[in-house]
Design a protein around this motif. Structure first.
Motif, PDB file in Angstrom:
ATOM      1  N   PRO A   1       0.809  -1.227   0.000  1.00 36.71           N
ATOM      2  CA  PRO A   1       0.000   0.000   0.000  1.00 36.71           C
ATOM      3  C   PRO A   1       0.836   1.268   0.000  1.00 36.71           C
ATOM      4  O   PRO A   1       0.436   2.275  -0.587  1.00 36.71           O
ATOM      5  N   VAL A   2       2.012   1.227   0.643  1.00 39.35           N
ATOM      6  CA  VAL A   2       2.890   2.397   0.653  1.00 39.35           C
ATOM      7  C   VAL A   2       3.401   2.677  -0.756  1.00 39.35           C
ATOM      8  O   VAL A   2       3.345   3.820  -1.247  1.00 39.35           O
ATOM      9  N   VAL A   3       3.880   1.630  -1.434  1.00 36.85           N
ATOM     10  CA  VAL A   3       4.431   1.797  -2.774  1.00 36.85           C
ATOM     11  C   VAL A   3       3.354   2.253  -3.754  1.00 36.85           C
ATOM     12  O   VAL A   3       3.556   3.196  -4.529  1.00 36.85           O
ATOM     13  N   TYR A   4       2.191   1.598  -3.715  1.00 37.07           N
ATOM     14  CA  TYR A   4       1.119   1.982  -4.647  1.00 37.07           C
ATOM     15  C   TYR A   4       0.575   3.371  -4.325  1.00 37.07           C
ATOM     16  O   TYR A   4       0.172   4.110  -5.227  1.00 37.07           O
ATOM     17  N   GLY A   5       0.580   3.738  -3.041  1.00 34.47           N
ATOM     18  CA  GLY A   5       0.128   5.074  -2.679  1.00 34.47           C
ATOM     19  C   GLY A   5       1.066   6.161  -3.169  1.00 34.47           C
ATOM     20  O   GLY A   5       0.641   7.246  -3.558  1.00 34.47           O
ATOM     21  N   VAL A   6       2.374   5.853  -3.177  1.00 32.35           N
ATOM     22  CA  VAL A   6       3.379   6.838  -3.601  1.00 32.35           C
ATOM     23  C   VAL A   6       3.518   6.867  -5.116  1.00 32.35           C
ATOM     24  O   VAL A   6       3.628   7.936  -5.732  1.00 32.35           O
ATOM     25  N   LYS A   7       3.508   5.695  -5.747  1.00 31.37           N
ATOM     26  CA  LYS A   7       3.828   5.593  -7.166  1.00 31.37           C
ATOM     27  C   LYS A   7       2.630   5.759  -8.100  1.00 31.37           C
ATOM     28  O   LYS A   7       2.822   6.006  -9.289  1.00 31.37           O
ATOM     29  N   THR A   8       1.402   5.593  -7.586  1.00 28.19           N
ATOM     30  CA  THR A   8       0.222   5.649  -8.452  1.00 28.19           C
ATOM     31  C   THR A   8      -0.461   6.994  -8.304  1.00 28.19           C
ATOM     32  O   THR A   8      -0.994   7.324  -7.237  1.00 28.19           O
TER      33      THR A   8
END
Length: 322
Positions: free
Chosen positions: A293-300
């Motif tokens: 969720p951290v990665v998708y929240g930052v990258k998307t």
């Protein structure tokens, strides 16, 4: 032989000893584990909320992300609460039935995790290589069927493993297991019977699921790379690559500890300390749910925009009320 049959019992319970050799450090180890679990629960519940209520996220990419978030929630919740009970309250006993149930959920949803990552790779392949047909190929019924097939594949393959473990002979009750949760190999090793079937079948499942999914992911990204390289515009290439960044990170977070656990158990068990193996085994269940969720929240960008809009909207409501 008669004596052996008389000593075989169905254990009432097991004793999960936690991390052997680091018992005095359990309370300190629990803090990062607990922090990561809280982040995993809040982050994945937040993603599910956004995908369910935001119309702009009602697309196949985000439906697959919702599957991943739900899988991550079950995967870490099947093990980490019990681990924290061992670390904080010294509640180490787990009944034989609860152990088998925990084993089923852990192994089923780790297999499901791999399958969903494979589906997300196919989604990126269709989005980049066939952008004009993306919405017609990945319709809602197709997505639902793909998710159901991935779940059923995991269930059908894991149930025989649980059944085999259930019928292993045990020579005493309240058996000590040097682990924080009921991994099937750890449980099989404390049996007094022949566990060759457990080892061989477990290896076959890992090779079948992991091998098939990794092959599909590799082929998908090979085709994606070919399509991206053929684009004439540098901006178009960068945009195409950026849509895959979060998924590539999710693959790394999921498969890196999985590979370490798989190969170390079979080839490095006598070299690597058991405490290290158990810590990595817990990270295998905890790292992907925490980081995804951290990665998708930052990258998307779409998810970032939804989060910003929600928080800015709540600030506006507060300012009007004042």
């Amino acid at each position: 032989m008669l004596l052996l049959n008389q000593t075989e019992v169905t254990p009432v319970s097991f004793i999960l000893n936690g991390i052997p050799g680091l018992e005095e450090m359990h309370i300190w180890i629990s803090f990062p584990f607990c922090s990561m679990y809280v982040i995993a629960v809040v982050g994945n519940c937040g993603l599910l909320y956004l995908i369910f209520f935001e119309d702009s996220l009602h697309r196949s990419m985000y439906y697959f992300l919702a599957m991943l978030s739900l899988t991550d929630l079950v995967m870490c919740s099947a093990s980490i609460p019990k681990t924290l009970c061992i670390f904080w309250f010294y509640i180490k006993e787990i009944s034989f039935t609860d152990c088998l149930v925990q084993m089923f959920f852990i192994h089923t949803f780790t297999a499901m995790e791999s399958g969903v990552l494979m589906l997300m790779a196919l989604d990126r392949y269709v989005a980049i290589c066939y952008p004009l047909h993306y919405s017609t190929i990945l319709t809602n019924p197709v997505i639902a069927k793909a998710g159901l097939a991935t779940f059923l594949r995991a269930v059908v393959l894991i149930i025989p493993l649980i059944f085999i473990t259930k019928h292993l002979p045990f020579c005493r009750s309240n058996i000590l297991i040097h682990h924080t949760y009921c991994d099937q190999l750890s449980v099989a090793k404390v049996s007094c019977g022949n566990i060759k079937v457990n080892i061989v079948y477990g290896l076959m499942i890992a090779l079948f699921i992991g091998g098939f999914d990794i092959l599909c992911i590799t082929v998908s990204y090979t085709m994606i790379l070919k399509a991206v390289v053929s684009l004439s515009s540098a901006d178009a290439r960068q945009k195409a690559f950026s849509t895959c960044t979060a998924h590539i990170c999710a693959i790394v977070f999921s498969y890196s500890p999985a590979f370490f656990c798989f190969f170390s158990h079979r080839f490095g068990g006598h070299i690597i300390p058991p405490s290290c193996l158990i810590i990595v085994a817990n990270l295998y269940l905890l790292l992907p749910p925490t980081m995804n969720p951290v990665v998708y929240g930052v990258k998307t960008k779409q998810i970032r925009d939804c989060v910003i809009r929600i928080f800015s909207g709540s600030k506006d409501i507060k300012s009007h009320s004042i």
